[in-house]
Design an enzyme around this catalytic site. Structure first.
Site, PDB file in Angstrom:
ATOM      1  N   HIS A  70       7.267   1.471  13.814  1.00 49.28           N
ATOM      2  CA  HIS A  70       8.373   1.102  14.719  1.00 49.28           C
ATOM      3  C   HIS A  70       9.065   2.356  15.252  1.00 49.28           C
ATOM      4  CE1 HIS A  70       8.315  -3.274  13.881  1.00 49.28           C
ATOM      5  NE2 HIS A  70       7.891  -2.896  12.687  1.00 49.28           N
TER       6      HIS A  70
ATOM      7  N   ASP B 245       8.350  -1.424   7.187  1.00 44.29           N
ATOM      8  CA  ASP B 245       7.608  -2.655   7.469  1.00 44.29           C
ATOM      9  C   ASP B 245       6.556  -2.427   8.555  1.00 44.29           C
ATOM     10  OD1 ASP B 245       9.718  -2.247   9.322  1.00 44.29           O
ATOM     11  OD2 ASP B 245       9.525  -4.323  10.017  1.00 44.29           O
ATOM     12  N   GLU B 246       5.528  -3.231   8.498  1.00 45.16           N
ATOM     13  CA  GLU B 246       4.519  -3.349   9.555  1.00 45.16           C
ATOM     14  C   GLU B 246       3.983  -1.998  10.019  1.00 45.16           C
ATOM     15  OE1 GLU B 246       5.987  -7.467  11.653  1.00 45.16           O
ATOM     16  OE2 GLU B 246       7.060  -5.638  12.174  1.00 45.16           O
ATOM     17  N   ALA B 247       3.729  -1.098   9.093  1.00 42.14           N
ATOM     18  CA  ALA B 247       3.211   0.233   9.429  1.00 42.14           C
ATOM     19  C   ALA B 247       1.695   0.190   9.519  1.00 42.14           C
ATOM     20  CB  ALA B 247       3.686   1.247   8.396  1.00 42.14           C
ATOM     21  N   HIS B 248       1.196  -0.683  10.387  1.00 47.02           N
ATOM     22  CA  HIS B 248      -0.250  -0.874  10.503  1.00 47.02           C
ATOM     23  C   HIS B 248      -0.940   0.340  11.126  1.00 47.02           C
ATOM     24  CE1 HIS B 248       0.910  -4.849   9.442  1.00 47.02           C
ATOM     25  NE2 HIS B 248       1.340  -5.192  10.636  1.00 47.02           N
TER      26      HIS B 248
END
Length: 547
Positions: free
Chosen positions: A269, A346-349
């Site tokens: 993000h 979060d969501e550190a793809h």
């Protein structure tokens, strides 16, 4: 808006309050729950006459609490409370933190006069209301409860004769406002603080950065706002908080016994960071899912206005990244009196899992070295090197999937605690129904008011009990939420369900902790919310009261 109800069911607020406080023998099985949300630990009706608010009614005792009550009563009733006696507000130390007691007697007997002709008890013969807090916060919450109990009775206003003893279940009771996807200015944030504090919530988590923009001006890294803050989802208006703005928000929250928990989301993000400081960010990782969803594709060096997530990452093995983190979190720590700084996670793809674990270890230790307690989304539990006191925030479903319970439980196994934010219960940005104009549906579809209520914190993560739970937080992500009217529509009444999960006794431990009781109590608050300017969603699940 607050008077409509599917099926034509309509109930008066006065009827709710009076029925709630009449002795059970008079009402049989039809006794209505008291209009108090969140449900108190204990409430008993005395059977006495209600206390009548009148022109001669006044407030004595703690000045700060008196000012809060006077404003609340005037908004609700139009009465100024500028008389001499009747309501007494006290702080008596020794009780549990944030606890309070209320005793209402509408027909107090006249007491013998004291020497000199003055009444021995202020207000004797006129009825009394006494609110006693164990501390300033407890007194503030007692005042909020008192405001909820006020009912219109004929041409006047009354408070039912009750005795309440109350204290919170969890220490941390929060809401989150995302000001990164769509910017919400100081006045809107203050208004949301006021609304949340009225439900005994005591933490405002501000999501200050995301792929779209960075929203807090920092002297150490001025390009963050200079080069990104004009952006927002869909090309909408941007904006940012100056340091003075942030201090104003913190002070406003503090006056309402709330802390501010600021978040800079890392290492994902962070597309906006790359716009301001290109050397710190990796190129976007565009997965097949992102490419297939029809949304705008992220491009390095180009402001992002779409909805996709998980494509950005800071450079994990560049020491300049950690210099940047030391700068921004160091400056943030100096601006934030509360104990917590949220580091995201979060969501550190777009970040390799081993690199992610290394990064989370380093960023949480940077924050801990600043004297603050780090908070991270539950994915960070996969890192074995977190700073020991790091708090985890669980955003998976009420029934965990994909091993999310494992990473969440890791925080507890590390000796720390969890904040629970199950997305399919307390994410306030989810649609109420499939055809609702605002909101998203990715969290197991739409979230009705009943579903927002029907969960028990201690049952979410196996092996995690009340002692392991710091509290509950209801996030408001703002992909579709553009202004205060949108916030009100999405938050109310579901925010009240989150407040009850955070404050009230566990389900099964109170007769009030049922969906049937909650919907009746929330419905009775419609007139109060309207008088406070809250544009709540008039859900047809709730029997809204009318006056």
């Amino acid at each position: 808006m607050n008077g409509r109800r599917a099926g034509g069911i309509l109930m008066t607020a006065a009827g709710l309050a009076l029925a709630a406080c009449a002795p059970a023998a008079q009402n049989g099985d039809t006794v209505t729950p008291p209009a108090v949300v969140p449900a108190p630990a204990s409430i008993e009706a005395s059977g006495a006459a209600p206390f009548r608010l009148a022109d001669e009614t006044g407030v004595t005792g703690d000045r700060d609490a008196a000012a809060v009550l006077s404003a609340l009563v005037e908004a609700r009733t139009g009465l100024a409370l500028d008389g001499r006696t009747g309501i007494d507000l006290r702080i008596e130390t020794g009780g549990a933190p944030e606890s309070y007691r209320i005793a209402v007697d509408g027909a107090a007997p006249t007491r013998p006069e004291a020497p000199g002709g003055a009444p021995a008890v202020p207000g004797a013969g006129l009825g009394t209301v006494v609110v006693t807090g164990a501390d300033a916060a407890g007194l503030f919450y007692g005042v909020q409860t008192l405001g909820q109990l006020i009912a219109k009775t004929g041409d006047g206003w009354t408070i039912p004769a009750v005795e309440i003893e109350d204290a919170p279940r969890f220490t941390y009771r929060g809401v989150m406002l995302d000001v990164a996807r769509h910017f919400h200015g100081v006045d809107t944030v203050k208004a949301y603080i006021d609304r949340a504090a009225g439900l005994k919530l005591n933490a405002l988590h501000l999501h200050l950065s995301d792929d779209q923009a960075w929203r807090l001006q920092l002297a150490s890294r001025p390009e963050l706002t200079a080069k990104t803050a004009d952006n927002a989802i869909g090309g909408d208006r941007g904006g940012f908080f100056t340091k003075a703005d942030y201090a104003d928000i913190v002070a406003h929250a503090s006056a309402r016994h709330m802390i501010v928990v600021p978040e800079f989301d890392t290492p994902g993000h962070t597309h906006a960071v790359g716009l301001a400081y290109p050397g710190l960010a990796e190129a976007p990782v565009v997965t097949e899912q992102i490419a297939a969803n029809g949304d705008e594709l992220p491009l390095a060096g180009v402001p992002y206005q779409g909805l996709a997530v998980g494509f950005s990452s800071l450079k994990i093995h560049d020491e300049a990244t950690y210099d940047f983190l030391a700068d921004v979190f160091g400056e943030l720590a100096g601006m934030t009196p509360g104990p917590y700084l949220h580091v995201g996670g979060d969501e550190a793809h777009g970040t390799d899992p081993d690199d992610f674990a290394l990064f989370m270890s380093r960023v949480t230790r940077i924050v801990a070295d600043l004297g603050k307690t780090p908070v991270a989304w539950h994915e960070a539990g996969s890192s074995s090197g977190l700073a020991p006191d790091t708090i985890g925030q669980y955003w998976g479903f009420v029934a965990p999937t994909d091993g999310m319970d494992v990473t969440a439980r890791a925080f507890v196994e590390n000796g720390a605690q969890l904040i629970l934010s199950p997305a399919d219960a307390v994410y306030l940005d989810m649609k109420y129904s499939a055809d609702a104009p605002l909101g998203l549906t990715w969290a197991n579809g739409p979230t009705s008011v009943e579903r927002a209520y029907a969960w028990e914190p201690s049952a979410v993560i196996p092996g995690v009990s009340d002692d392991d739970i710091l509290g509950v937080e209801a996030p408001m992500w703002t992909e579709t939420v553009r202004d205060l009217s949108d916030i009100d529509e999405m938050a109310f009444p579901r925010i009240a369900a989150a407040a009850e999960a955070a404050w009230s006794p566990a389900t099964g431990r109170s007769d009030l902790r049922t969906w049937g009781s909650f919907r009746a109590r929330v419905g009775a608050l419609g007139p109060l919310w309207t008088s406070l300017g809250i544009g709540f969603h008039a859900s047809d699940e709730i029997p809204w009261a009318a006056e």
